[in-house]
Design a protein around this motif. Structure first.
Motif, mmCIF file in Angstrom:
data_model
loop_
_atom_site.group_PDB
_atom_site.id
_atom_site.type_symbol
_atom_site.label_atom_id
_atom_site.label_comp_id
_atom_site.label_asym_id
_atom_site.label_seq_id
_atom_site.Cartn_x
_atom_site.Cartn_y
_atom_site.Cartn_z
ATOM 1 N N SER A 1 -0.127 -6.682 7.780
ATOM 2 C CA SER A 1 0.281 -6.281 6.431
ATOM 3 C C SER A 1 0.993 -4.934 6.448
ATOM 4 O O SER A 1 1.908 -4.693 5.658
ATOM 5 C CB SER A 1 -0.930 -6.228 5.495
ATOM 6 N N MET A 2 0.614 -4.057 7.368
ATOM 7 C CA MET A 2 1.286 -2.763 7.483
ATOM 8 C C MET A 2 2.746 -2.940 7.873
ATOM 9 O O MET A 2 3.635 -2.279 7.327
ATOM 10 C CB MET A 2 0.567 -1.869 8.503
ATOM 11 N N ALA A 3 3.020 -3.857 8.801
ATOM 12 C CA ALA A 3 4.403 -4.117 9.218
ATOM 13 C C ALA A 3 5.224 -4.677 8.065
ATOM 14 O O ALA A 3 6.375 -4.276 7.852
ATOM 15 C CB ALA A 3 4.419 -5.077 10.402
ATOM 16 N N VAL A 4 4.638 -5.605 7.295
ATOM 17 C CA VAL A 4 5.350 -6.207 6.160
ATOM 18 C C VAL A 4 5.612 -5.171 5.078
ATOM 19 O O VAL A 4 6.730 -5.073 4.541
ATOM 20 C CB VAL A 4 4.545 -7.401 5.588
ATOM 21 N N ILE A 5 4.596 -4.378 4.746
ATOM 22 C CA ILE A 5 4.766 -3.345 3.711
ATOM 23 C C ILE A 5 5.789 -2.303 4.150
ATOM 24 O O ILE A 5 6.607 -1.838 3.350
ATOM 25 C CB ILE A 5 3.408 -2.680 3.389
ATOM 26 N N ALA A 6 5.767 -1.928 5.435
ATOM 27 C CA ALA A 6 6.752 -0.959 5.950
ATOM 28 C C ALA A 6 8.164 -1.512 5.812
ATOM 29 O O ALA A 6 9.097 -0.767 5.463
ATOM 30 C CB ALA A 6 6.445 -0.634 7.410
ATOM 31 N N ALA B 1 13.408 -1.689 11.985
ATOM 32 C CA ALA B 1 12.658 -0.456 12.218
ATOM 33 C C ALA B 1 11.199 -0.556 11.793
ATOM 34 O O ALA B 1 10.339 0.108 12.369
ATOM 35 C CB ALA B 1 13.330 0.704 11.474
ATOM 36 N N ALA B 2 10.893 -1.408 10.794
ATOM 37 C CA ALA B 2 9.541 -1.422 10.220
ATOM 38 C C ALA B 2 8.443 -1.807 11.208
ATOM 39 O O ALA B 2 7.511 -1.021 11.418
ATOM 40 C CB ALA B 2 9.513 -2.337 9.000
ATOM 41 N N PRO B 3 8.516 -2.998 11.838
ATOM 42 C CA PRO B 3 7.422 -3.335 12.765
ATOM 43 C C PRO B 3 7.367 -2.408 13.969
ATOM 44 O O PRO B 3 6.288 -2.036 14.443
ATOM 45 C CB PRO B 3 7.751 -4.778 13.191
ATOM 46 N N LEU B 4 8.539 -1.994 14.446
ATOM 47 C CA LEU B 4 8.586 -1.065 15.567
ATOM 48 C C LEU B 4 8.019 0.290 15.162
ATOM 49 O O LEU B 4 7.293 0.942 15.930
ATOM 50 C CB LEU B 4 10.033 -0.919 16.047
ATOM 51 N N GLY B 5 8.335 0.724 13.936
ATOM 52 C CA GLY B 5 7.825 1.995 13.446
ATOM 53 C C GLY B 5 6.311 2.031 13.376
ATOM 54 O O GLY B 5 5.696 3.078 13.586
ATOM 55 N N CYS B 6 5.700 0.869 13.100
ATOM 56 C CA CYS B 6 4.229 0.804 13.073
ATOM 57 C C CYS B 6 3.657 1.145 14.445
ATOM 58 O O CYS B 6 2.697 1.913 14.551
ATOM 59 C CB CYS B 6 3.776 -0.587 12.640
ATOM 60 N N PHE B 7 4.256 0.598 15.494
ATOM 61 C CA PHE B 7 3.778 0.901 16.843
ATOM 62 C C PHE B 7 4.054 2.356 17.212
ATOM 63 O O PHE B 7 3.271 2.989 17.924
ATOM 64 C CB PHE B 7 4.415 -0.048 17.859
ATOM 65 N N VAL B 8 5.180 2.897 16.734
ATOM 66 C CA VAL B 8 5.492 4.306 16.975
ATOM 67 C C VAL B 8 4.417 5.192 16.339
ATOM 68 O O VAL B 8 3.957 6.171 16.940
ATOM 69 C CB VAL B 8 6.889 4.650 16.409
ATOM 70 N N VAL B 9 3.983 4.832 15.124
ATOM 71 C CA VAL B 9 2.937 5.604 14.440
ATOM 72 C C VAL B 9 1.592 5.429 15.130
ATOM 73 O O VAL B 9 0.876 6.410 15.379
ATOM 74 C CB VAL B 9 2.851 5.170 12.960
ATOM 75 N N ALA C 1 6.666 3.343 7.888
ATOM 76 C CA ALA C 1 5.412 2.925 8.517
ATOM 77 C C ALA C 1 4.263 3.839 8.092
ATOM 78 O O ALA C 1 3.151 3.373 7.807
ATOM 79 C CB ALA C 1 5.558 2.928 10.033
ATOM 80 N N ALA C 2 4.520 5.140 8.048
ATOM 81 C CA ALA C 2 3.479 6.091 7.628
ATOM 82 C C ALA C 2 3.096 5.872 6.164
ATOM 83 O O ALA C 2 1.925 5.975 5.793
ATOM 84 C CB ALA C 2 3.974 7.520 7.839
ATOM 85 N N ALA C 3 4.088 5.558 5.323
ATOM 86 C CA ALA C 3 3.805 5.292 3.907
ATOM 87 C C ALA C 3 2.996 4.014 3.740
ATOM 88 O O ALA C 3 2.111 3.932 2.881
ATOM 89 C CB ALA C 3 5.119 5.186 3.131
ATOM 90 N N ALA C 4 3.281 3.007 4.578
ATOM 91 C CA ALA C 4 2.581 1.720 4.479
ATOM 92 C C ALA C 4 1.136 1.812 4.951
ATOM 93 O O ALA C 4 0.305 0.984 4.566
ATOM 94 C CB ALA C 4 3.324 0.670 5.298
ATOM 95 N N ARG C 5 0.844 2.809 5.752
ATOM 96 C CA ARG C 5 -0.491 2.903 6.365
ATOM 97 C C ARG C 5 -1.596 2.998 5.323
ATOM 98 O O ARG C 5 -2.678 2.422 5.489
ATOM 99 C CB ARG C 5 -0.526 4.116 7.294
ATOM 100 N N SER C 6 -1.352 3.717 4.233
ATOM 101 C CA SER C 6 -2.395 3.914 3.223
ATOM 102 C C SER C 6 -2.626 2.669 2.373
ATOM 103 O O SER C 6 -3.648 2.561 1.688
ATOM 104 C CB SER C 6 -2.033 5.094 2.312
ATOM 105 N N LEU C 7 -1.680 1.722 2.395
ATOM 106 C CA LEU C 7 -1.791 0.520 1.574
ATOM 107 C C LEU C 7 -2.272 -0.692 2.350
ATOM 108 O O LEU C 7 -2.795 -1.641 1.776
ATOM 109 C CB LEU C 7 -0.430 0.183 0.943
#
Length: 266
Positions: free
Chosen positions: A212-217, A20-28, A200-206
């Protein structure tokens, strides 16, 4: 190791987080939250059809989720406002699925398990499906990462780079359908979109870059699964909703930290 139900549940939660993490980044990035919701809600209809025709629930959920995603992709831009179209299709699919389930005779079905997940009942075969699906999603997105990113940023730039952004949209659609199908057992139909969006939304600020957003998510999703399972065990709460609650708390904590940091800079 796989004889312990908590071990299987932990591995299932981590597997879904990685899918879900890398896909969630694209969803966001693409503002596709409702798109994920519509695809997930359609899976209930797929479950009902699977039970009716006695085929794999994973196959039925995947097929109907894919049909829903393709329908939305086809109808978008043809005179329908996207939010209206997704709202109609999402709730219609969920309603038809619930009605179809009510017509099943001689089949015992725990509807709550499909709506909110039943991660503690994950079997070895479920684990195989979850990790196989997660591997497929990660492989798809890794393979097309730069193209997907370019198409997300600017469709004209994608055309200028020599590839069709509509094709990249179809790849995302396929990945989303697979993720929905494998996540049903873990968090259920109603909470799948939350596991796509919240980490993904939580990873965006970091994050300092899309990668890196996909990995953090993925890390946030995995931590949410582990902590949510632990909380469910300690407090005797539903596991799927507990996982989403932990993810929401992490998002709130990171958002507050980010707001304080911006205030100090000003």
């Amino acid at each position: 190791m796989f004889d312990d139900f908590m071990t299987r549940a932990t591995l299932a939660g981590v597997g879904v987080a990685f899918a879900a993490a890398p896909l969630g980044c694209f969803v966001v990035w693409r503002r596709m939250a409702y798109f994920g919701d519509a695809t997930a809600h359609a899976a209930i209809l797929g479950i009902a059809l699977s039970l009716t025709f006695q085929v794999s629930i994973f196959a039925g959920a995947l097929a109907v989720a894919l049909i829903m995603a393709l329908t939305v992709t086809f109808l978008s831009g043809r005179g329908y406002a996207m939010d209206t179209l997704l709202g109609v299709l999402a709730h219609s699919a969920l309603a038809f699925g619930l009605v179809a389930v009510s017509f099943l005779s001689g089949v015992r079905i725990d509807l709550m398990a499909y709506l909110f997940g039943d991660i503690l009942a994950v079997s070895r075969s479920d684990l195989l499906v979850i990790w196989g699906g997660a591997a497929l999603v990660v492989a798809l997105i890794t393979w097309r990462w730069s193209e997907l990113l370019t198409a997300t940023l600017n469709e004209d730039l994608a055309y200028a780079s020599g590839f069709n952004p509509k094709r990249e949209q179809l790849i995302l659609t396929l990945a989303l359908s697979v993720t929905v199908a494998v996540a049903i057992k873990v968090v259920g139909v109603l909470l799948i979109a939350a596991m796509l969006i919240i980490p993904a939304a939580a990873a965006r600020s970091l994050a300092r870059s899309p990668e890196s957003m996909a990995v953090i998510a993925a890390l946030i999703g995995a931590v949410s699964s582990l902590a949510g399972l632990r909380a469910a065990y300690v407090f005797d709460t539903p596991a799927g909703p507990s996982i989403v609650c932990v993810a929401a708390i992490i998002f709130a904590a990171f958002s507050l930290t980010g707001m304080q940091s911006r205030r100090k800079l000003h």
